[in-house]
Design a protein around this motif. Sequence first.
Motif, short mmCIF file in Angstrom:
data_model
loop_
_atom_site.label_atom_id
_atom_site.label_comp_id
_atom_site.label_asym_id
_atom_site.label_seq_id
_atom_site.Cartn_x
_atom_site.Cartn_y
_atom_site.Cartn_z
N ARG B 90 0.88 -1.01 -0.03
CA ARG B 90 0.09 0.09 -0.01
C ARG B 90 0.96 1.34 0.04
O ARG B 90 0.31 2.26 -0.64
CB ARG B 90 -0.84 0.06 1.18
CG ARG B 90 -1.66 1.17 1.51
CD ARG B 90 -3.19 1.05 0.64
NE ARG B 90 -3.89 2.37 0.99
CZ ARG B 90 -3.52 3.43 0.70
NH1 ARG B 90 -2.45 3.85 0.08
NH2 ARG B 90 -4.53 4.61 0.66
N ASP B 158 -6.41 -3.95 -6.05
CA ASP B 158 -6.54 -2.58 -6.57
C ASP B 158 -6.96 -1.88 -5.29
O ASP B 158 -8.04 -1.75 -4.91
CB ASP B 158 -7.64 -2.43 -7.66
CG ASP B 158 -7.89 -0.82 -8.13
OD1 ASP B 158 -7.29 -0.26 -7.61
OD2 ASP B 158 -8.49 -0.99 -9.09
N PHE B 159 -6.01 -1.04 -4.76
CA PHE B 159 -6.39 -0.14 -3.53
C PHE B 159 -7.11 0.79 -3.84
O PHE B 159 -7.72 1.54 -2.80
CB PHE B 159 -5.04 0.38 -3.00
CG PHE B 159 -4.12 -0.95 -2.26
CD1 PHE B 159 -4.48 -1.15 -1.08
CD2 PHE B 159 -3.13 -1.33 -2.92
CE1 PHE B 159 -3.93 -2.29 -0.32
CE2 PHE B 159 -2.62 -2.53 -2.18
CZ PHE B 159 -2.46 -2.76 -1.09
N SER B 160 -7.38 1.29 -5.06
CA SER B 160 -8.61 2.26 -5.22
C SER B 160 -10.14 1.80 -4.63
O SER B 160 -10.67 2.59 -4.26
CB SER B 160 -8.58 2.61 -6.65
OG SER B 160 -8.94 1.61 -7.46
N ILE B 161 -10.26 0.73 -4.65
CA ILE B 161 -11.28 -0.10 -4.02
C ILE B 161 -11.40 0.19 -2.59
O ILE B 161 -12.42 0.87 -2.04
CB ILE B 161 -11.71 -1.45 -4.17
CG1 ILE B 161 -11.37 -1.96 -5.68
CG2 ILE B 161 -12.74 -1.86 -3.64
CD1 ILE B 161 -11.20 -3.48 -5.77
N GLU B 162 -10.33 0.19 -1.83
CA GLU B 162 -10.18 0.53 -0.41
C GLU B 162 -10.43 2.09 -0.19
O GLU B 162 -11.16 2.58 0.53
CB GLU B 162 -9.03 0.01 0.19
CG GLU B 162 -8.70 0.51 1.69
CD GLU B 162 -7.33 0.30 2.18
OE1 GLU B 162 -6.47 0.46 1.35
OE2 GLU B 162 -7.13 0.02 3.29
N GLU B 163 -9.76 2.85 -1.16
CA GLU B 163 -10.04 4.28 -1.00
C GLU B 163 -11.35 4.67 -1.17
O GLU B 163 -11.81 5.73 -0.32
CB GLU B 163 -8.92 4.85 -2.24
CG GLU B 163 -7.65 4.89 -2.24
CD GLU B 163 -7.07 5.66 -0.85
OE1 GLU B 163 -7.70 6.78 -0.72
OE2 GLU B 163 -6.17 5.33 -0.03
N ALA B 164 -11.96 4.17 -2.06
CA ALA B 164 -13.46 4.35 -2.27
C ALA B 164 -14.30 4.20 -1.06
O ALA B 164 -15.01 5.15 -0.73
CB ALA B 164 -14.06 3.54 -3.40
N SER B 167 -13.52 7.04 1.39
CA SER B 167 -14.03 8.23 1.03
C SER B 167 -15.61 8.31 1.31
O SER B 167 -15.81 9.23 1.28
CB SER B 167 -13.44 8.59 -0.52
OG SER B 167 -14.18 7.77 -1.11
N ARG B 172 -10.91 3.56 8.63
CA ARG B 172 -9.97 2.86 7.85
C ARG B 172 -9.73 1.27 8.20
O ARG B 172 -9.62 0.55 7.36
CB ARG B 172 -8.32 3.49 8.13
CG ARG B 172 -7.55 3.97 7.35
CD ARG B 172 -6.41 4.84 7.75
NE ARG B 172 -6.52 5.90 6.89
CZ ARG B 172 -6.22 5.88 5.65
NH1 ARG B 172 -5.61 4.68 5.09
NH2 ARG B 172 -6.17 7.09 4.97
#
Lengths: 275, 262
Positions: B90, B158-164, B167, B172
């Motif tokens: 990450r 795909d860490f953007s899933i976690e970011e989504a 957000s 966290r």
Amino acid sequence: MSPRQRAWVLSAPALLLVIVFLGLPVLSTLATTFGDPKGPFHQYAAFFDSKLRMRVLWRTLEVALVTTAVSLFVGFVTAWVVSKAPARIKSLLIIAAVFPLLTGVVVRSFAWLVILGKNGIVNETLLRLHLISEPLNMLYTQFSVTIAMIYLFVPLMILTLVGVLEGIPQDLTDAAASLGAKPAAAFRQVVLPMAVPGLIVGSVLVFTGSFTSYATPQLLGGERQMMMGTFLYQRAMVTFDWVGASTIAAVMVVVTLVTVLIMSKLAQRLNPVAG
Amino acid sequence: MKTKTHPLLIAFAALVFAFLIGPLIIIIGASLSDSSFLTFPPRGLTLHWYENVFAISAFPRTMWTSFQLAVGGTALSMCIGIPAAYAMARYRIQLPRFLGNIYVLPILIPEIVLGFSLMKSMAIGMDMPIMASLMIGHALIVLPYCVRVVGASLNSFDFSIEEAAISLGCPRWKAFFTVVLPNVRAGIIAGFILAFITSINDVSVSIFLTGPGVSTLPIQILAHMEQFFDPTIASVSVLLMFVTVAVMAVVERTLGLTFLTK
């Protein structure tokens, strides 16, 4: 908390475990070898002067090299056949290689005690065929250690190389063939160069594994065929010569690390894909 | 286009597989033999040696210890290895590259050297109880599997899933447990299996850390063999092979066996 701090906090427990319980203890083992009152390198001079210790070192290198060479040849041919086999047979063959790999070292070494022992299957067969009149002493020889070691590492080599060979696209050999290369030439000029890094990785695994093994030489070599691992144990736990044991440990660490470093550099350089 | 494999190569491979499987069959045969010394082929058949395994109290006791160490050591290692692997994947830019090499040191350093060093520092230096030092030793030797195998899964996540999730207001820690972890399940199972099998079969570290009253199964087998050379050992070995079969069944069910060649 900034991302950097968060990263370090998450890494801290694992780093601490390695530093406190591996880094410090191993460094202190290495440090004790330089603490001799007769000079920092006295222990090493004594090691390389001693006939017994050098004999153990050479024997270990010899067993490890023979094991690596045989495993490499046997493993490569077998992996080749496995990678070309039809899917159903292939998965059966992979099971047959994984099974021994996952079975413990003690069990697999013990099997050779049963095979090569006085009443073992080899002696019984030879006696029944009247080829020998008295059982042969095959245990506690360099032969018994080496054969058990080969048995131990062939599955690892097969599985490593099946992965490597499967990674070489069939298109490349097809292309070579369509450009007029005979199968042997396609093998030598396309498959082999692409397999070289994998062959090196497999060899390093087998060499370092056999060079540092303990259980197999203990069971099949005993006191008579001492290897570095069993020698270290004997010095540490039987004669309680901890400085001597630490010196053996240091030699093992150096041989292992040097092999890994040189060979992984070599694998990188010889990788035709990375260029 | 498929080229045919030369029959000689097939014959060679067949011999290799006979060489790989044969010794294990010989152990099974020897475990059923009714003679009191190890021999193959067996003369008469008996299950006596299997009873004997459980009659010698050291065997069931060390089996239990080995199981506790394999589960406990791996769980401990996962608890600290997964966060480390997560941090590496990450926060790739924030952490130095060499951290990845530190986590594989337990494989790189010869195990027998590690065992000896741990014995001096933990058992003697810190006067640590045997079970605690065994647990730490086992957690250490399986750490590379926990970090590397879980790390490989995390690298393709795909860490953007976690970011989504974050957000959108997900805390966290909750995002980690409900979004990240389920997606790397395969990696965790694979790492756990490799770690478990490494721990349960370990000799080189355990032999230095076991002591009066506390031992692991492989060490107990070695100790038994020094005194007796009877088929009891063959029977224990067969029981250990059942563990291998069970592990392989789990691998097959969850990941497919081909994952082991990758």
